[in-house]
Design a protein around this motif. Structure first.
Motif, PDB file in Angstrom:
ATOM      1  N   UNK A   1       0.782  -1.254  -0.071  1.00  0.00           N
ATOM      2  CA  UNK A   1      -0.061   0.009   0.072  1.00  0.00           C
ATOM      3  C   UNK A   1       0.800   1.143   0.129  1.00  0.00           C
ATOM      4  N   UNK A   2       2.043   1.021   0.362  1.00  0.00           N
ATOM      5  CA  UNK A   2       2.997   2.338   0.146  1.00  0.00           C
ATOM      6  C   UNK A   2       3.010   3.037   1.364  1.00  0.00           C
ATOM      7  N   UNK A   3       3.373   2.396   2.533  1.00  0.00           N
ATOM      8  CA  UNK A   3       3.310   3.364   3.949  1.00  0.00           C
ATOM      9  C   UNK A   3       4.128   4.399   4.012  1.00  0.00           C
ATOM     10  N   UNK A   4       3.326   5.315   4.353  1.00  0.00           N
ATOM     11  CA  UNK A   4       3.938   6.825   4.495  1.00  0.00           C
ATOM     12  C   UNK A   4       3.977   7.406   3.116  1.00  0.00           C
ATOM     13  N   UNK A   5       3.509   7.116   2.167  1.00  0.00           N
ATOM     14  CA  UNK A   5       3.357   7.594   0.760  1.00  0.00           C
ATOM     15  C   UNK A   5       2.214   8.198   0.357  1.00  0.00           C
ATOM     16  N   UNK A   6       2.002   8.397  -1.028  1.00  0.00           N
ATOM     17  CA  UNK A   6       0.762   8.564  -1.677  1.00  0.00           C
ATOM     18  C   UNK A   6      -0.043   7.690  -1.485  1.00  0.00           C
ATOM     19  N   UNK A   7      -1.306   7.790  -1.310  1.00  0.00           N
ATOM     20  CA  UNK A   7      -2.503   6.764  -1.698  1.00  0.00           C
ATOM     21  C   UNK A   7      -3.518   7.164  -2.678  1.00  0.00           C
ATOM     22  N   UNK A   8      -3.835   6.325  -3.132  1.00  0.00           N
ATOM     23  CA  UNK A   8      -5.089   6.544  -4.207  1.00  0.00           C
ATOM     24  C   UNK A   8      -6.095   7.361  -3.935  1.00  0.00           C
ATOM     25  N   UNK A   9      -6.168   8.498  -4.640  1.00  0.00           N
ATOM     26  CA  UNK A   9      -7.386   9.664  -4.214  1.00  0.00           C
ATOM     27  C   UNK A   9      -6.938  10.176  -3.131  1.00  0.00           C
ATOM     28  N   UNK A  10      -5.737  10.246  -2.779  1.00  0.00           N
ATOM     29  CA  UNK A  10      -5.223  11.039  -1.533  1.00  0.00           C
ATOM     30  C   UNK A  10      -5.992  10.426  -0.279  1.00  0.00           C
ATOM     31  N   UNK A  11      -6.457   9.325  -0.139  1.00  0.00           N
ATOM     32  CA  UNK A  11      -6.924   9.052   1.011  1.00  0.00           C
ATOM     33  C   UNK A  11      -5.904   8.664   2.021  1.00  0.00           C
ATOM     34  N   UNK A  12      -5.913   9.458   3.163  1.00  0.00           N
ATOM     35  CA  UNK A  12      -4.776   9.396   4.035  1.00  0.00           C
ATOM     36  C   UNK A  12      -4.703   7.945   4.702  1.00  0.00           C
ATOM     37  N   UNK A  13      -3.426   7.348   4.951  1.00  0.00           N
ATOM     38  CA  UNK A  13      -3.111   6.107   5.622  1.00  0.00           C
ATOM     39  C   UNK A  13      -3.699   6.314   7.109  1.00  0.00           C
ATOM     40  N   UNK A  14      -4.480   5.239   7.744  1.00  0.00           N
ATOM     41  CA  UNK A  14      -5.046   5.220   9.074  1.00  0.00           C
ATOM     42  C   UNK A  14      -3.890   5.315  10.004  1.00  0.00           C
ATOM     43  N   UNK A  15      -4.379   5.920  11.260  1.00  0.00           N
ATOM     44  CA  UNK A  15      -3.565   5.614  12.316  1.00  0.00           C
ATOM     45  C   UNK A  15      -3.297   4.289  12.668  1.00  0.00           C
ATOM     46  N   UNK A  16      -1.754   3.780  13.249  1.00  0.00           N
ATOM     47  CA  UNK A  16      -1.497   2.515  13.411  1.00  0.00           C
ATOM     48  C   UNK A  16      -0.845   2.543  14.994  1.00  0.00           C
ATOM     49  N   UNK A  17      -1.414   1.628  15.567  1.00  0.00           N
ATOM     50  CA  UNK A  17      -0.857   1.371  17.140  1.00  0.00           C
ATOM     51  C   UNK A  17      -0.455   0.197  16.986  1.00  0.00           C
ATOM     52  N   UNK A  18       0.677  -0.413  18.282  1.00  0.00           N
ATOM     53  CA  UNK A  18       0.992  -1.272  18.516  1.00  0.00           C
ATOM     54  C   UNK A  18       0.393  -1.826  19.602  1.00  0.00           C
ATOM     55  N   UNK A  19       0.428  -3.086  19.865  1.00  0.00           N
ATOM     56  CA  UNK A  19      -0.311  -3.698  21.222  1.00  0.00           C
ATOM     57  C   UNK A  19       0.407  -4.681  21.554  1.00  0.00           C
ATOM     58  N   UNK A  20       0.707  -4.751  22.928  1.00  0.00           N
ATOM     59  CA  UNK A  20       2.057  -5.598  23.396  1.00  0.00           C
ATOM     60  C   UNK A  20       1.338  -6.072  24.757  1.00  0.00           C
TER      61      UNK A  20
END
Length: 469
Positions: free
Chosen positions: A417-436
């Protein structure tokens, strides 16, 4: 009358399952309160549950250990993680807690290996299996790693030129493997994998380029098929052909002592998923042992390169249904607050299915729907499940928000999906959390990345470059 969504699930599957259960009428995943995640972090949301990485590594190691003991198999087993499935540091840090090894695919992988060595996460004893077609920078990086003392880096020869290229840059002797170009399943568009060297050409290649080369020692034969490890005639036939090459090669090459059977363990893609991992491992060990006994050669040490199996079941994504569109008499479209093309690209590119379940409203009545993403692309949709040719979800109600979870999405989706880069139609990448989990077993969460902002995308596109007018 059984008309609630929970009734549908109970009638269709065995539920609850190991990782899924209901608590206070909402879905939990590995005892994670998913509604609390939504309340704390909002949607769309991606998450990685790190302990599942170690859990799956432990499962695989136990299956191989049990089979080796049962069959009195004299070779050793080495678990490698295929880094291309997810290169993220939090993934490697978790995986490397489990005494594993690394498989690389390209030049920058070696830079990651060197960073991990600096941090003490891996040592010179860690095997680094370097696969892939090797361009100039990849060869240079492999040579640098070996020249700096990492003798357990084993480049897997993919074509006839790579030995000469490596020999020019590596000082002294080094070990290699050879990849078999396996024959693909009949339904494929081509007959033979583009990777590796053909079955019939491996022995001549060894005699012509390896046998009398004093710098090179052949240690490993590499075998992998695109369809992965499956209990079908095609897999067992290809494994048998591989073992024939191994035993013939072993007779004339005493240094050959390892067989890499690649990756390919499937991961759960439905509540109806059923795969007997323990049986498959047992039978693989059994087949290798029987074949080597018959051919009167020593059994090889075994390597695997599990990528999706290692990290896939640690990942998930949560969306909210924004709106429902009734496009005709039969089709209802539930529009999610993100895009499948950008956040779960395999659903679009290869029609892959993940475990999909609502987070809440399990005790409401249900309806058949299609799921649509936010982009203006006609392919941005998700329309069926593996277990049935439809999606059923609690009925849309604009007064009662509905949240959907897609699970076991941890492999490949961010990089494709191209993390941190351009997304189709400029839809922003979602927030990502780490669970431990902490030392007491309590859940901990932290934000790995925030949702993309407009300025992030404008900078990539050149609009925030102050030097241009």
């Amino acid at each position: 009358m059984n008309t609630k969504y929970i009734d549908l699930i109970n009638q269709t599957f065995y539920f609850p399952q190991d990782e899924f259960k209901l608590e206070d009428k909402t879905l939990q995943f590995h005892d994670i309160d998913l509604m609390k995640l939504v309340e704390d972090y909002g949607t769309p949301l991606k998450f990685t549950y790190l302990p599942q990485i170690s859990n799956n590594i432990g499962r695989a190691k136990s299956w191989f250990s049990k089979a080796i003991k049962k069959h009195k198999y004299k070779g050793k087993y080495h678990y490698c993680y295929c880094t291309k499935s997810s290169h993220f540091k939090h993934v490697l840090n978790e995986a490397l807690k489990n005494d594993i090894h690394i498989e690389t695919s390209s030049a920058f992988d070696i830079d990651i290996v060197e960073k991990l060595k600096e941090e003490g996460k891996i040592t010179d004893k860690t095997y680094v299996i370097s696969n892939g077609f090797k361009r100039e920078q990849y060869v240079t990086n492999i040579a640098r790693l070996i020249n700096n003392g990492h003798k357990n880096c084993i480049p897997i020869i993919d074509n006839y030129e790579e030995i000469d290229l490596l020999s020019q840059e590596i000082k002294g002797k080094f070990n290699i493997g050879i990849r078999i170009a396996s024959e693909e399943e009949p339904k494929f568009e081509f007959y033979t994998s583009r990777l590796g060297i053909g079955y019939k050409n491996i022995l001549p290649f060894y005699r012509n380029q390896v046998k009398d080369n004093k710098k090179v020692k052949l240690k490993m034969l590499h075998f992998f098929i695109n369809t992965g490890i499956r209990d079908n005639a095609y897999y067992w036939n290809e494994l048998s052909k591989c073992l024939k090459v191994y035993t013939n090669l072993k007779r004339i090459c005493p240094s050959l002592d390892s067989l890499n059977i690649g990756g390919g363990f499937p991961i759960k893609n439905s509540l109806a998923f059923d795969f007997d991992y323990e049986y498959m491992v047992d039978e693989i060990i059994n087949q290798i042992q029987l074949f080597c006994e018959q051919e009167e050669v020593d059994v090889p040490n075994l390597f695997t390169e599990f990528g999706s199996f290692t990290v896939g079941e640690s990942g998930g994504a949560i969306y909210e249904v924004l709106y429902q569109k009734q496009q005709n008499d039969r089709e209802k479209w539930n529009m999610i607050n993100s895009s499948f093309i950008t956040t779960l690209p395999d659903t679009w590119a290869i029609n892959k299915r993940f475990v999909m379940l609502p987070i809440n409203r399990w005790h409401d009545s249900y309806e058949r729907v299609l799921l649509g993403g936010l982009t203006c692309d006609s392919d941005d949709y998700y329309n069926s499940e593996q277990h049935m040719n439809a999606i059923y979800l609690p009925k849309y109600n604009k007064e009662k928000p509905l949240y959907l979870g897609f699970f076991n999405t941890g492999a490949y989706q961010e990089t494709i999906g191209g993390f941190g880069g351009l997304q189709h139609c400029l839809i922003p990448s979602p927030k990502h959390i780490l669970i431990d989990r902490d030392e007491d077993g309590n859940l901990t969460t932290k934000i790995f990345s925030e949702q993309q902002k407009s300025e992030d995308l404008l900078k990539i596109l050149g609009y925030n470059n102050q030097s241009e007018s």
